[in-house]
Design a protein around this motif. Structure first.
Motif, PDB file in Angstrom:
ATOM      1  N   VAL A   1      -7.719  -5.219  -7.955  1.00  0.00           N
ATOM      2  CA  VAL A   1      -6.560  -5.242  -7.065  1.00  0.00           C
ATOM      3  C   VAL A   1      -5.284  -5.465  -7.880  1.00  0.00           C
ATOM      4  CG1 VAL A   1      -7.877  -6.041  -5.080  1.00  0.00           C
ATOM      5  CG2 VAL A   1      -6.825  -7.715  -6.599  1.00  0.00           C
ATOM      6  N   ASP A   2      -4.156  -5.033  -7.321  1.00  0.00           N
ATOM      7  CA  ASP A   2      -2.867  -5.210  -7.983  1.00  0.00           C
ATOM      8  C   ASP A   2      -2.149  -6.471  -7.520  1.00  0.00           C
ATOM      9  OD1 ASP A   2      -2.858  -2.686  -9.461  1.00  0.00           O
ATOM     10  OD2 ASP A   2      -2.665  -1.736  -7.486  1.00  0.00           O
ATOM     11  N   ILE A   3      -2.457  -6.923  -6.322  1.00  0.00           N
ATOM     12  CA  ILE A   3      -1.788  -8.088  -5.758  1.00  0.00           C
ATOM     13  C   ILE A   3      -2.710  -8.728  -4.720  1.00  0.00           C
ATOM     14  CG2 ILE A   3      -0.639  -6.782  -3.908  1.00  0.00           C
ATOM     15  CD1 ILE A   3       1.827  -8.578  -4.352  1.00  0.00           C
ATOM     16  N   ILE A   4      -2.630 -10.050  -4.581  1.00  0.00           N
ATOM     17  CA  ILE A   4      -3.461 -10.784  -3.632  1.00  0.00           C
ATOM     18  C   ILE A   4      -2.563 -11.654  -2.760  1.00  0.00           C
ATOM     19  CG2 ILE A   4      -5.326 -12.482  -3.351  1.00  0.00           C
ATOM     20  CD1 ILE A   4      -6.193 -11.701  -6.260  1.00  0.00           C
TER      21      ILE A   4
ATOM     22  N   GLN B   1       0.832  -1.202   0.000  1.00  0.00           N
ATOM     23  CA  GLN B   1       0.000   0.000   0.000  1.00  0.00           C
ATOM     24  C   GLN B   1       0.868   1.255   0.000  1.00  0.00           C
ATOM     25  OE1 GLN B   1      -2.531  -0.826   3.419  1.00  0.00           O
ATOM     26  NE2 GLN B   1      -4.270  -1.273   2.060  1.00  0.00           N
ATOM     27  N   ASN B   2       1.981   1.223   0.696  1.00  0.00           N
ATOM     28  CA  ASN B   2       2.900   2.368   0.697  1.00  0.00           C
ATOM     29  C   ASN B   2       3.516   2.600  -0.677  1.00  0.00           C
ATOM     30  OD1 ASN B   2       2.464   2.872   3.413  1.00  0.00           O
ATOM     31  ND2 ASN B   2       4.226   1.647   4.108  1.00  0.00           N
ATOM     32  N   GLU B   3       3.552   1.539  -1.493  1.00  0.00           N
ATOM     33  CA  GLU B   3       4.045   1.670  -2.865  1.00  0.00           C
ATOM     34  C   GLU B   3       2.934   2.088  -3.831  1.00  0.00           C
ATOM     35  OE1 GLU B   3       5.769  -2.097  -3.823  1.00  0.00           O
ATOM     36  OE2 GLU B   3       7.272  -1.991  -2.227  1.00  0.00           O
ATOM     37  N   GLY B   4       1.733   2.330  -3.276  1.00  0.00           N
ATOM     38  CA  GLY B   4       0.617   2.786  -4.092  1.00  0.00           C
ATOM     39  C   GLY B   4      -0.202   1.680  -4.725  1.00  0.00           C
ATOM     40  N   MET B   5      -0.026   0.442  -4.272  1.00  0.00           N
ATOM     41  CA  MET B   5      -0.744  -0.690  -4.847  1.00  0.00           C
ATOM     42  C   MET B   5      -2.036  -0.962  -4.075  1.00  0.00           C
ATOM     43  SD  MET B   5       2.487  -3.243  -5.614  1.00  0.00           S
ATOM     44  CE  MET B   5       1.539  -4.448  -6.542  1.00  0.00           C
ATOM     45  N   THR B   6      -3.036  -1.502  -4.798  1.00  0.00           N
ATOM     46  CA  THR B   6      -4.287  -1.942  -4.191  1.00  0.00           C
ATOM     47  C   THR B   6      -4.153  -3.423  -3.840  1.00  0.00           C
ATOM     48  OG1 THR B   6      -5.547  -0.359  -5.513  1.00  0.00           O
ATOM     49  CG2 THR B   6      -6.775  -2.172  -4.526  1.00  0.00           C
ATOM     50  N   VAL B   7      -4.374  -3.740  -2.564  1.00  0.00           N
ATOM     51  CA  VAL B   7      -4.044  -5.078  -2.058  1.00  0.00           C
ATOM     52  C   VAL B   7      -5.308  -5.834  -1.650  1.00  0.00           C
ATOM     53  CG1 VAL B   7      -2.712  -6.373  -0.345  1.00  0.00           C
ATOM     54  CG2 VAL B   7      -1.841  -4.178  -1.207  1.00  0.00           C
ATOM     55  N   GLY B   8      -5.371  -7.096  -2.066  1.00  0.00           N
ATOM     56  CA  GLY B   8      -6.439  -7.983  -1.633  1.00  0.00           C
ATOM     57  C   GLY B   8      -5.892  -9.099  -0.770  1.00  0.00           C
ATOM     58  N   VAL B   9      -6.739  -9.634   0.094  1.00  0.00           N
ATOM     59  CA  VAL B   9      -6.343 -10.735   0.968  1.00  0.00           C
ATOM     60  C   VAL B   9      -7.420 -11.809   0.935  1.00  0.00           C
ATOM     61  CG1 VAL B   9      -5.827 -11.457   3.341  1.00  0.00           C
ATOM     62  CG2 VAL B   9      -4.995  -9.251   2.501  1.00  0.00           C
ATOM     63  N   ILE B  10      -6.989 -13.063   0.771  1.00  0.00           N
ATOM     64  CA  ILE B  10      -7.882 -14.207   0.931  1.00  0.00           C
ATOM     65  C   ILE B  10      -7.738 -14.679   2.366  1.00  0.00           C
ATOM     66  CG2 ILE B  10      -8.414 -16.562   0.218  1.00  0.00           C
ATOM     67  CD1 ILE B  10      -7.176 -15.889  -2.504  1.00  0.00           C
TER      68      ILE B  10
ATOM     69  N   LEU C   1      -9.059  -9.081  10.831  1.00  0.00           N
ATOM     70  CA  LEU C   1      -7.744  -8.805  11.391  1.00  0.00           C
ATOM     71  C   LEU C   1      -6.851  -8.009  10.446  1.00  0.00           C
ATOM     72  CD1 LEU C   1      -6.944 -12.291  12.994  1.00  0.00           C
ATOM     73  CD2 LEU C   1      -7.965 -10.286  14.089  1.00  0.00           C
ATOM     74  N   TYR C   2      -7.262  -7.895   9.176  1.00  0.00           N
ATOM     75  CA  TYR C   2      -6.406  -7.263   8.184  1.00  0.00           C
ATOM     76  C   TYR C   2      -6.930  -5.882   7.786  1.00  0.00           C
ATOM     77  CZ  TYR C   2      -4.683 -12.038   7.714  1.00  0.00           C
ATOM     78  OH  TYR C   2      -4.175 -13.281   7.971  1.00  0.00           O
ATOM     79  N   ASN C   3      -6.000  -4.963   7.650  1.00  0.00           N
ATOM     80  CA  ASN C   3      -6.321  -3.641   7.120  1.00  0.00           C
ATOM     81  C   ASN C   3      -5.781  -3.582   5.699  1.00  0.00           C
ATOM     82  OD1 ASN C   3      -6.995  -0.974   6.747  1.00  0.00           O
ATOM     83  ND2 ASN C   3      -5.249  -0.166   7.903  1.00  0.00           N
ATOM     84  N   ALA C   4      -6.565  -4.133   4.759  1.00  0.00           N
ATOM     85  CA  ALA C   4      -6.204  -4.148   3.340  1.00  0.00           C
ATOM     86  C   ALA C   4      -7.319  -3.468   2.561  1.00  0.00           C
ATOM     87  CB  ALA C   4      -6.001  -5.576   2.857  1.00  0.00           C
ATOM     88  N   ASP C   5      -7.113  -3.266   1.259  1.00  0.00           N
ATOM     89  CA  ASP C   5      -8.144  -2.620   0.443  1.00  0.00           C
ATOM     90  C   ASP C   5      -9.362  -3.520   0.297  1.00  0.00           C
ATOM     91  OD1 ASP C   5      -6.708  -0.081  -0.659  1.00  0.00           O
ATOM     92  OD2 ASP C   5      -5.254  -1.705  -0.879  1.00  0.00           O
ATOM     93  N   PHE C   6      -9.113  -4.818   0.116  1.00  0.00           N
ATOM     94  CA  PHE C   6     -10.215  -5.779   0.007  1.00  0.00           C
ATOM     95  C   PHE C   6      -9.814  -7.068   0.716  1.00  0.00           C
ATOM     96  CE2 PHE C   6     -10.602  -3.054  -3.724  1.00  0.00           C
ATOM     97  CZ  PHE C   6     -11.925  -2.657  -3.618  1.00  0.00           C
ATOM     98  N   VAL C   7     -10.625  -7.492   1.666  1.00  0.00           N
ATOM     99  CA  VAL C   7     -10.410  -8.757   2.361  1.00  0.00           C
ATOM    100  C   VAL C   7     -11.647  -9.614   2.140  1.00  0.00           C
ATOM    101  CG1 VAL C   7      -9.927  -9.891   4.558  1.00  0.00           C
ATOM    102  CG2 VAL C   7      -9.018  -7.586   4.113  1.00  0.00           C
ATOM    103  N   LEU C   8     -11.458 -10.780   1.514  1.00  0.00           N
ATOM    104  CA  LEU C   8     -12.574 -11.670   1.220  1.00  0.00           C
ATOM    105  C   LEU C   8     -12.398 -12.979   1.973  1.00  0.00           C
ATOM    106  CD1 LEU C   8     -13.006 -11.163  -2.642  1.00  0.00           C
ATOM    107  CD2 LEU C   8     -14.106  -9.932  -0.763  1.00  0.00           C
ATOM    108  N   ALA C   9     -13.431 -13.370   2.696  1.00  0.00           N
ATOM    109  CA  ALA C   9     -13.416 -14.640   3.419  1.00  0.00           C
ATOM    110  C   ALA C   9     -13.921 -15.744   2.507  1.00  0.00           C
ATOM    111  CB  ALA C   9     -14.277 -14.553   4.674  1.00  0.00           C
TER     112      ALA C   9
END
Length: 350
Positions: A316-319, A265-274, A282-290
């Motif tokens: 998103v740019d990375i997952i 995120q500090n590099e300007g990327m949009t981050v997703g988490v599975i 628990l995660y502070n990301a742009d998109f968190v999907l359970a």
């Protein structure tokens, strides 16, 4: 090509006489390609004895021609027409897990199936699906039906008719909509042409369940390394199940995953988490999907592909993905995640 959509209630009467299934089966008889639900994922069905029909499957999916197809049957009597013999281990597995999410590799009977189905091998993978629409469609068509997953090659497999149309609308003759599939990951593939059967792909039937029936099973080395030779079963050689953004599997704590998120995120990327239902907050990301509950991995298997597809609409740019214990159905989940990630791992303690 206009893709027809047939809506059929799984629980209504004699499905073999359902006019929509009869209509769908007529397309198969004329060497067209249609998608249909199974208990695992939606399959892209075609006449397994026809080169012309199978060519349309490869064309619609953009599938490599050395990737063999699984043949679906509806009755045990069909098997003898397609294979040279049924080894005792295969017979035991069939008795316990057919119909169901288990594909068995047999020696193929020569000059019956299209060579495009077997990809030039002398073996063929066959299964009997446990889904009323699939069984009724195959019986109505009166054909063995080759059916890989009904998606563009490399993309997450479809668990709804909507997923099929996202990838293949206009490229196939029709889709038989029977609602959401149940298991959510493809069938287990086990090679019974060897003296000790070999698991080529984990799936809906676990290694542990099969070993209770036939004893020791081997694991194909390709499950842990990249395959460069001609694959014996689907899902062995190529990247599969991948969303548009790159996926990384993270072996580490939630705090470590959050560090990775912050860095990107500090590099300007949009981050997703599975994540799972237990960890998504628990995660502070742009998109968190359970993708289900860690306490019930069957729910993760059921939602995995839908979750991977959902990221495509998030741009998103990375997952980053949590990982799961590789036993029971977790073995199949991790196999699919590794394929989706192209075997890209990040380790906290390495």
């Amino acid at each position: 090509m206009k893709t027809i959509k047939w809506n059929v209630d799984n629980n209504v009467g004699n499905l073999e006489n359902n006019p929509q299934i009869v209509d769908a089966a007529s397309f198969l008889k004329h060497d067209e390609v249609i998608a249909f639900p199974t208990e695992t994922v939606y399959g892209l069905g075609a006449n397994a004895t026809s080169d012309a029909a199978i060519s349309k499957v490869y064309e619609a999916k953009g599938r490599p021609s050395d990737n063999p197809l699984i043949v679906h049957i509806a009755e045990f009597s069909q098997l003898d027409q397609l294979v040279l013999d049924v080894p005792e281990n295969a017979r035991k597995l069939m008795e316990n897990f057919w119909p169901g999410p288990l594909t068995i590799i047999f020696k193929a009977r020569p000059n019956v199936l299209s060579q495009k189905v077997t990809a030039g091998l002398d073996t063929v993978g066959i299964r009997m699906p446990d889904h009323p629409l699939a069984i009724s469609l195959i019986k109505c068509a009166g054909l063995p039906i080759a059916a890989p997953s009904a998606n563009q090659s490399g993309k997450p497999s479809p668990t709804t008719a909507r997923h099929v149309l996202e990838d293949l609308d206009g490229s196939i003759a029709g889709v038989l909509d029977g609602g959401e599939t149940g298991i959510g990951v493809e069938s287990t593939v086990v090679d019974c042409t060897e003296e000790v059967p070999v698991i080529l792909r984990p799936g809906g039937v676990t290694k542990e369940a099969m070993e209770e029936i036939i004893g020791n099973l081997k694991l194909d080395p390709a499950l842990h390394e990249n395959v460069t030779s001609k694959p014996k079963a689907p899902g062995m050689k190529y990247t599969h199940y991948a969303p548009n953004a790159p996926v990384y599997l993270v072996d580490g704590t939630q705090a470590f995953i959050q560090q990775l998120i912050n860095q990107k995120q500090n590099e300007g990327m949009t981050v997703g988490v599975i994540a799972t239902e237990e960890t998504e907050k628990l995660y502070n990301a742009d998109f968190v999907l359970a993708c289900g509950s860690r306490n019930d991995l069957l729910t993760v298997a059921n939602k995995l592909y839908d979750t991977l597809r959902a990221f495509n609409s998030k741009n998103v740019d990375i997952i980053y993905s949590e990982i799961f214990p590789p036993s029971g159905v977790g073995f199949a989940i991790m196999n699919r995640l590794e394929k989706a990630a192209g075997h890209k791992w990040i380790y906290e303690n390495k």
